[in-house]
Design a protein around this motif. Structure first.
Motif, PDB file in Angstrom:
ATOM      1  N   ALA A  49       0.727  -1.316  -0.163  1.00  0.00           N
ATOM      2  CA  ALA A  49       0.001  -0.162   0.051  1.00  0.00           C
ATOM      3  C   ALA A  49       0.764   1.050   0.183  1.00  0.00           C
ATOM      4  O   ALA A  49       0.424   2.168  -0.518  1.00  0.00           O
ATOM      5  N   LYS A  50       2.009   1.228   0.517  1.00  0.00           N
ATOM      6  CA  LYS A  50       2.974   2.366   0.801  1.00  0.00           C
ATOM      7  C   LYS A  50       3.963   2.459  -0.467  1.00  0.00           C
ATOM      8  O   LYS A  50       4.597   3.561  -0.943  1.00  0.00           O
ATOM      9  N   VAL A  51       4.350   1.315  -1.159  1.00  0.00           N
ATOM     10  CA  VAL A  51       5.248   1.129  -2.283  1.00  0.00           C
ATOM     11  C   VAL A  51       4.807   1.089  -3.652  1.00  0.00           C
ATOM     12  O   VAL A  51       3.846   0.293  -3.922  1.00  0.00           O
ATOM     13  N   LYS A  52       4.928   2.131  -4.627  1.00  0.00           N
ATOM     14  CA  LYS A  52       4.360   1.961  -5.866  1.00  0.00           C
ATOM     15  C   LYS A  52       5.212   1.342  -6.904  1.00  0.00           C
ATOM     16  O   LYS A  52       4.494   0.664  -7.897  1.00  0.00           O
ATOM     17  N   ASP A  53       6.438   1.133  -6.560  1.00  0.00           N
ATOM     18  CA  ASP A  53       7.272   0.286  -7.431  1.00  0.00           C
ATOM     19  C   ASP A  53       7.506  -1.070  -7.291  1.00  0.00           C
ATOM     20  O   ASP A  53       7.522  -1.649  -6.211  1.00  0.00           O
ATOM     21  N   THR A  54       6.966  -1.740  -8.237  1.00  0.00           N
ATOM     22  CA  THR A  54       6.768  -3.272  -8.189  1.00  0.00           C
ATOM     23  C   THR A  54       8.017  -3.926  -7.763  1.00  0.00           C
ATOM     24  O   THR A  54       8.085  -4.855  -6.983  1.00  0.00           O
ATOM     25  N   MET A  55       9.164  -3.609  -8.515  1.00  0.00           N
ATOM     26  CA  MET A  55      10.500  -4.120  -8.059  1.00  0.00           C
ATOM     27  C   MET A  55      10.862  -3.781  -6.767  1.00  0.00           C
ATOM     28  O   MET A  55      11.577  -4.567  -6.260  1.00  0.00           O
ATOM     29  N   ARG A  64      -4.981  -2.355  -6.958  1.00  0.00           N
ATOM     30  CA  ARG A  64      -6.115  -3.228  -6.831  1.00  0.00           C
ATOM     31  C   ARG A  64      -5.566  -4.665  -7.519  1.00  0.00           C
ATOM     32  O   ARG A  64      -5.803  -5.754  -6.941  1.00  0.00           O
ATOM     33  N   SER A  65      -5.129  -4.429  -8.587  1.00  0.00           N
ATOM     34  CA  SER A  65      -4.589  -5.811  -9.383  1.00  0.00           C
ATOM     35  C   SER A  65      -3.464  -6.294  -8.680  1.00  0.00           C
ATOM     36  O   SER A  65      -3.349  -7.656  -8.351  1.00  0.00           O
ATOM     37  N   ARG A  66      -2.437  -5.549  -7.863  1.00  0.00           N
ATOM     38  CA  ARG A  66      -1.468  -5.833  -7.251  1.00  0.00           C
ATOM     39  C   ARG A  66      -1.684  -6.709  -5.913  1.00  0.00           C
ATOM     40  O   ARG A  66      -1.358  -7.687  -5.820  1.00  0.00           O
ATOM     41  N   TYR A  67      -2.872  -6.230  -5.256  1.00  0.00           N
ATOM     42  CA  TYR A  67      -3.234  -6.633  -4.321  1.00  0.00           C
ATOM     43  C   TYR A  67      -3.958  -7.836  -4.457  1.00  0.00           C
ATOM     44  O   TYR A  67      -3.877  -8.993  -3.750  1.00  0.00           O
TER      45      TYR A  67
END
Length: 342
Positions: free
Chosen positions: A148-154, A242-245
């Motif tokens: 929820a706090k990190v926008k970068d997937t890597m 939402r997709s990442r969650y």
């Protein structure tokens, strides 16, 4: 249209192969049961030896179904992680969820040395599954908070690996202070086992895997969009947060559930998605999601058949067999194709 017809033929053949592997798996073991008597036991007819029906229904069929669920769950969670991070080396363990399950088991098995025997006498199959489930859930919860706090997937990938390192370090400390007997018990659990589940435990594992599969099916469009990058996915209207969650929760249910009930099992989640892409020659998740489920089940049934060493009372660690048998197959396939599809 021709390609769709080809895929249908592939899936029919794969299902037939899985059925054959299932029948072979429940026919072979320390007691060799003829295929005819295996079929008779399944359909409720009498067998030549009365105990054969009991062996098949109470030991071998639950174990074979467990192999199918474990192989399918790990293969699908590996596909989800490789797509989310766009990394061919990603697997179901990169978020530290399985490490959390291992920590839960370690606290139960090894913790008595540090906590004055508070867990002594509590270690059994049910308590191990419960402790592992709690451990994987807590790590999943921590990953969700970070996501929820990190926008970068890597960055999320690196943080997940750090969670895994922390839990591994705690397990090492527990191992250092534990007795040789407890350490041996934990090592035995870490080998992985799919032959200890009752029908009730198998039902619970089925529910976890089914929910994970359902979430994955609803995530197929975002998964396909992610193949071309997060920016492209956003341009298609995909809600990345939402997709990442959804993908993380699905992976947590699949990998965490499998580790809780069967222990940490290597290779399947990493290799099966690559095998599937090479054989189907596609990156479309409409094809890959059902394909990895079947391939994972087939490979796990084959590995379990080898691990149980037919006509022998010995059973090899399933964790070792999955890597020994599977890794050369992947190497051969990649050398044969000379190109990695991703």
């Amino acid at each position: 249209m021709l390609q769709l017809k080809t895929y249908r033929i592939y899936f029919i053949l794969l299902l037939l192969v899985m059925l054959i592997c299932f029948m072979v798996n429940i026919s072979l073991g320390s007691v060799s049961i003829p295929l005819e008597d295996t079929l008779n036991a399944i359909i409720g007819r009498t067998t030549k030896v009365d105990s054969w029906s009991y062996i098949i229904w109470n030991y071998r069929i639950p174990k074979a179904f467990t192999a199918i669920l474990v192989g399918s769950g790990l293969a699908l969670s590996g596909l989800l992680m490789q797509t989310l991070f766009r990394n061919p080396l990603a697997g179901p363990f990169v978020l530290g969820i399985s490490a959390g399950a291992s920590l839960g088991a370690a606290l139960l098995i090894l913790g008595s040395a540090l906590f004055s025997g508070i867990f002594l006498g509590m270690v059994n199959d049910i308590s191990l599954a419960l402790a592992s489930s709690i451990g994987s859930f807590l790590v999943l919860l921590a990953v969700m908070v970070v996501a929820a706090k990190v926008k970068d997937t890597m960055a999320l990938l690196i943080i997940g690996l750090m969670f895994g390192s922390i839990t591994t370090a705690v397990v090492s400390v527990l191992s250092y202070f534990s007795s040789a007997e407890k350490l041996q018990q934990y090592v035995y659990w870490s080998f992985g086992s799919i032959g200890n589940l009752s029908w009730n435990q198998l039902l619970l594992l089925l529910i976890l895997i089914a929910i994970g599969i359902l979430i994955s099916i609803f995530s197929i469009k975002p998964l396909n969009a992610l193949l071309l990058g997060e920016s492209y996915a956003k341009s298609l209207g995909v809600n990345m947060k939402r997709s990442r969650y959804s993908i993380i929760v699905a992976t947590g249910l699949l990998a965490g559930g499998v580790t809780a009930f069967a222990g940490p099992i290597a290779f399947i989640g990493l290799a099966v998605p690559h095998l599937t892409r090479q054989i189907f020659n596609t990156t479309d998740h409409k094809v890959l999601v059902p394909a990895v489920l079947i391939y994972g089940a087939i490979l796990m049934l084959i590995c379990d058949t080898i691990a149980q060493m037919p006509n022998s009372a010995s059973v090899l660690p399933i964790n070792a067999i999955t890597s020994i048998i599977g890794a050369p197959v992947v190497i051969w396939l990649l050398l044969r194709k000379r190109k990695m599809i991703f």
